[in-house]
Design an enzyme around this catalytic site. Structure first.
Site, short mmCIF file in Angstrom:
data_model
loop_
_atom_site.label_atom_id
_atom_site.label_comp_id
_atom_site.label_asym_id
_atom_site.label_seq_id
_atom_site.Cartn_x
_atom_site.Cartn_y
_atom_site.Cartn_z
N HIS A 1 38.02 39.10 39.96
CA HIS A 1 38.96 39.69 38.93
C HIS A 1 39.97 38.53 38.41
CE1 HIS A 1 40.95 43.49 37.36
NE2 HIS A 1 41.25 42.64 36.61
N ALA B 1 44.73 42.37 31.75
CA ALA B 1 44.67 42.62 33.15
C ALA B 1 43.15 43.61 33.39
CB ALA B 1 45.60 43.13 34.00
N MET C 1 38.18 44.87 35.19
CA MET C 1 38.09 45.67 36.18
C MET C 1 37.03 46.10 36.65
SD MET C 1 40.24 47.09 37.85
CE MET C 1 42.07 47.42 37.06
N LYS D 1 38.39 41.49 43.67
CA LYS D 1 39.62 41.02 43.23
C LYS D 1 39.81 39.51 43.00
CE LYS D 1 40.94 45.17 42.49
NZ LYS D 1 39.98 45.47 41.21
N ARG E 1 30.09 44.25 43.07
CA ARG E 1 29.69 44.50 41.60
C ARG E 1 29.81 43.27 40.83
NH1 ARG E 1 34.33 48.96 41.79
NH2 ARG E 1 33.27 50.56 43.12
N ASP F 1 33.68 55.45 43.01
CA ASP F 1 34.60 54.32 42.86
C ASP F 1 35.92 55.20 43.48
OD1 ASP F 1 35.83 51.85 41.99
OD2 ASP F 1 36.59 53.11 40.37
N ALA G 1 39.57 53.80 42.57
CA ALA G 1 40.71 53.59 41.55
C ALA G 1 40.37 54.01 40.21
CB ALA G 1 41.42 52.34 41.51
N ASP H 1 34.44 54.38 36.59
CA ASP H 1 35.14 54.31 35.52
C ASP H 1 35.18 52.68 35.10
OD1 ASP H 1 38.34 53.02 36.05
OD2 ASP H 1 36.97 53.31 37.73
#
Length: 285
Positions: free
Chosen positions: A71, A60, A64, A68, A176, A27, A29, A202
């Site tokens: 998200h 927020a 994750m 986006k 994902r 990944d 970020a 993460d």
């Protein structure tokens, strides 16, 4: 005759992968860059603020790892955010509202992604270590391509280079927690067996992605979204505070199915050694 052919086919399917590790798919970020994964979260907060909706960092962070647009939709469906949207705008958030938020979010993300995306300590060293072992280096992200096109040259200029990077909107199948971005790396890098691949992430959707692709998975407990710490905050923690943060993040990533849990990418080489040994023993993800 047909029975013999079927038996042989099954034997081939069950043949173990005996290693070595062929590739690692990272990944971005919170994994390779942006300790604490602040670029996507802070910009989402800013985008919602433009629509007169306050969103906390904790809110927020919950979705994750998703693409986006997804998200933003998932964030808007959280009870607190949904209630604030209803009160402010007089209706529930629609897909058209998500489109509008995404349109506001995207230029902000392009503008600010490099600002937040310094390499995580030891990331450059670990990638060089993988190259020295002949392990291929792939990557994928919840960022769309226009953001990745800004991030990749910034990271490369700081010494962080991967062989392939898949953005969440590169593939028709989507992102994902499906396996498609991870598998696109397998195809592009010419990997012969997904069981000899490792997905490092993460977030829960990122771990689910690796599992869906048939890979070993490694969750990062302290450098990414689950801990949500800046690098300075991480360094200032006492050992007791660090242990509490590690336990909370590790529990969530373990419940998602991560095979291994480490604090940051700095700890990855030892895990690669352990997985290589398990492959040699005939163990599979």
């Amino acid at each position: 005759m047909n029975s013999q052919a079927t038996s042989g086919h099954n034997a081939a399917i069950k043949r173990p992968c005996l290693g070595p590790v062929q590739a690692v798919v990272f990944d971005w970020a919170g994994t390779l860059v942006d300790f604490g994964s602040f670029a996507p979260t802070q910009v989402l907060i800013d985008a919602f603020a433009g629509f007169a909706i306050s969103v906390s960092m904790a809110e927020a962070r919950l979705p994750m790892g998703l693409a986006k647009w997804d998200h933003i939709k998932a964030l808007g469906q959280q009870p607190g955010v949904a209630q604030r949207w209803q009160e402010q705008h007089g209706h529930a958030m629609s897909d058209a509202d998500v489109d509008a938020l995404y349109a506001a979010f995207l230029p902000l993300q392009i503008e600010k992604v490099a600002q937040y995306s310094d390499p995580i300590p030891d990331a450059v060293r670990v990638l060089e270590h993988l190259r020295s072992r002949g392990i291929r280096i792939g990557s994928c992200s919840g960022y769309p391509r226009v953001v990745m096109d800004k991030l990749l040259p910034h990271a490369a200029a700081l010494g962080l280079k991967v062989e392939h990077a898949v953005a969440t909107d590169d593939l028709k199948a989507g992102g994902r927690p499906g396996p498609w971005m991870a598998l696109a790396n397998v195809i592009e890098l010419g990997i012969r067996d997904v069981r000899a691949c490792i997905k490092v992430d993460d977030t829960v959707p990122g771990i689910e992605e690796g599992l869906a692709a048939g890979m070993w998975t490694v969750g990062l407990s302290l450098s990414g979204n689950e801990a949500g710490l800046s690098l300075d905050e991480y360094r200032q923690l006492s050992e007791a505070e660090r242990a509490l943060r590690r336990e909370a993040a590790s529990t969530k990533l373990a419940q998602a199915g991560a095979h291994y849990l480490i604090d940051t990418i700095a700890d990855l080489p030892a895990v690669i050694d352990a997985i290589a040994e398990r492959l040699q023993r005939g163990e599979q993800p």
